[in-house]
Design a protein around this motif. Structure first.
Motif, mmCIF file in Angstrom:
data_model
loop_
_atom_site.group_PDB
_atom_site.id
_atom_site.type_symbol
_atom_site.label_atom_id
_atom_site.label_comp_id
_atom_site.label_asym_id
_atom_site.label_seq_id
_atom_site.Cartn_x
_atom_site.Cartn_y
_atom_site.Cartn_z
ATOM 1 N N GLY A 1 0.808 -1.209 0.000
ATOM 2 C CA GLY A 1 0.000 0.000 0.000
ATOM 3 C C GLY A 1 0.835 1.250 0.000
ATOM 4 O O GLY A 1 2.053 1.223 0.134
ATOM 5 N N ARG A 2 0.153 2.343 -0.123
ATOM 6 C CA ARG A 2 0.812 3.652 -0.221
ATOM 7 C C ARG A 2 1.384 4.096 1.120
ATOM 8 O O ARG A 2 2.454 4.681 1.206
ATOM 9 C CB ARG A 2 -0.216 4.679 -0.717
ATOM 10 N N GLY A 3 0.677 3.818 2.192
ATOM 11 C CA GLY A 3 1.121 4.282 3.505
ATOM 12 C C GLY A 3 1.444 3.131 4.419
ATOM 13 O O GLY A 3 1.314 1.966 4.083
ATOM 14 N N GLY A 4 1.842 3.441 5.633
ATOM 15 C CA GLY A 4 2.067 2.429 6.645
ATOM 16 C C GLY A 4 3.487 1.915 6.712
ATOM 17 O O GLY A 4 3.902 1.314 7.700
ATOM 18 N N GLY A 5 4.262 2.105 5.649
ATOM 19 C CA GLY A 5 5.619 1.617 5.664
ATOM 20 C C GLY A 5 6.530 2.541 6.457
ATOM 21 O O GLY A 5 6.255 3.717 6.644
ATOM 22 N N VAL A 6 7.647 1.975 6.912
ATOM 23 C CA VAL A 6 8.634 2.752 7.644
ATOM 24 C C VAL A 6 9.954 2.631 6.911
ATOM 25 O O VAL A 6 10.434 1.510 6.675
ATOM 26 C CB VAL A 6 8.781 2.251 9.095
ATOM 27 N N ALA A 7 10.531 3.739 6.519
ATOM 28 C CA ALA A 7 11.791 3.715 5.789
ATOM 29 C C ALA A 7 12.911 3.168 6.670
ATOM 30 O O ALA A 7 12.920 3.352 7.890
ATOM 31 C CB ALA A 7 12.144 5.122 5.312
ATOM 32 N N VAL A 8 13.868 2.484 6.030
ATOM 33 C CA VAL A 8 15.019 1.950 6.750
ATOM 34 C C VAL A 8 15.879 3.096 7.264
ATOM 35 O O VAL A 8 16.141 4.060 6.552
ATOM 36 C CB VAL A 8 15.840 1.031 5.820
ATOM 37 N N GLN A 9 16.306 2.971 8.518
ATOM 38 C CA GLN A 9 17.114 4.000 9.152
ATOM 39 C C GLN A 9 18.405 3.374 9.684
ATOM 40 O O GLN A 9 18.419 2.206 10.072
ATOM 41 C CB GLN A 9 16.364 4.628 10.339
#
Length: 353
Positions: free
Chosen positions: A103-111
């Motif tokens: 989906g478009r939202g809900g993801g968390v970018a790798v940090q």
């Protein structure tokens, strides 16, 4: 005089998700999954080395270059015939169209963040609760994992978070780490007091799956596979008034049990919504243990009918539980698995991401 001309960067490839009606770009010849995660796209995944099958994707059009032979992957013959690929092992060569449950939202970018060891407390036989205090806010979702290591070391190992975090992020994270014979990181951790040691954390990775907010969810954890389970359960019980959970927790001996006080406190805090079933597979018959004995699959019966199931632990245990749940009639798409993969493979893939 020699003139040096900078080679222009290749044009990015557009990835169109046909079943979700949105697109994102991927640099040409970069991995589909890794590039998506870097942009915070909520893409199902777990192992990132082609062994779990969580990132299964249907390639509708366009070209990719596989890093492995998909015929030797978890993809079935029918899935291969239908054009399925593994996103974690696919380099994008052209614009592509895909079908995947993302989906478009809900993801968390790798940090990539730094911090120090805040504490390392022995909570069970050869299991340490490692807490890191981070220099910056770190975001992750329940059920995800990160790669950690001392800043002055090349050794990096992957562990699941067991401490839920606010949506805006946290500066403290916790991991349950079991001592493994010959394990470079775990033996280093157990050898001395590591409080104050500077650490690095890369993540988050993995998506455990969505629980049923109004029904019953069954969770099966083997040893430190409890970490993502208890993280998800604690977060879900606090966020929803309808979700119910049964946690089957399997270890070898009674002294291998840990976090039982935490599970009991959750059960008391949410009456009637959390049932915990500890099972010992190798407890001596003459011991004073009065609880359940045997393998975790033996606890999976008709009385544990569930809307969703979550399985975390070594691959043979997870595979056996998955087969049992399918026999009981639970659709595979409602079974969410976190299979522990060989350490070397996981770390090599994570550090190269």
């Amino acid at each position: 005089m020699k003139l040096f001309h900078r080679t222009p960067a290749p044009e990015p490839c557009t990835v169109r998700v046909t079943n979700a009606d949105f697109s994102f770009d991927v640099p040409r010849r970069r991995l589909l999954l890794g590039s998506a995660l870097d942009q915070g796209v909520a893409y199902p995944h777990n192992c990132r080395v082609g062994t779990c099958g969580s990132c299964k994707t249907k390639l509708v059009s366009g070209r990719i270059r596989p890093l492995i032979d998909f015929a030797l992957s978890p993809l079935t013959a029918q899935e291969l015939k239908d054009g399925c690929i593994l996103a974690c092992q696919s380099k994008v060569l052209t614009d592509i169209e895909i079908e995947a449950p993302i989906g478009r939202g809900g993801g968390v970018a790798v940090q990539r963040v730094t911090g120090v060891v805040a504490s390392a407390e022995l909570v069970g036989h050869e299991v340490i609760d490692l807490r890191l205090r981070l220099d910056t806010l770190f975001r992750f979702q329940p059920g995800q994992w990160g790669s950690i290591g001392a800043r002055d070391s090349e050794v990096r190992r992957a562990y699941s978070f067991h401490t839920p975090a606010p949506r805006e992020g946290t500066t403290e994270v916790g991991f349950y780490i079991k001592k493994l014979p010959g394990g470079a990181f775990s033996e280093w951790l157990f050898a001395a007091d590591r409080a104050g040691v500077e650490m690095e954390l890369l993540g988050p990775f993995g998506i455990l799956g969505d629980h049923d907010e109004t029904g019953h969810n069954v969770c099966v954890a083997g040893s430190t596979g409890l970490a993502p389970i208890v993280c998800m359960v604690e977060d879900a019980l606090a966020a929803s008034e309808g979700a119910r959970f049964t946690v089957v927790f399997g270890v070898r001996r009674e002294h291998d049990l840990f976090a039982m006080d935490r599970l009991e406190a959750l059960s008391q805090r949410h009456p009637g919504r959390l049932r915990v079933i500890p099972l010992l597979s190798h407890e001596p018959p003459e011991s004073g243990w009065t609880g359940g004995r045997g393998l975790v699959t033996e606890a999976l019966g008709e009385d544990l009918a569930a809307a969703h199931a979550f399985l975390c632990g070594n691959a043979p245990m997870v595979d056996a539980c998955e087969r049992r749940l399918v026999e009981l009639g639970l659709p595979r798409e409602r079974i969410h698995a976190d299979r522990f993969v060989p350490t070397g493979a996981t770390v090599a893939n994570v550090t190269a991401a």
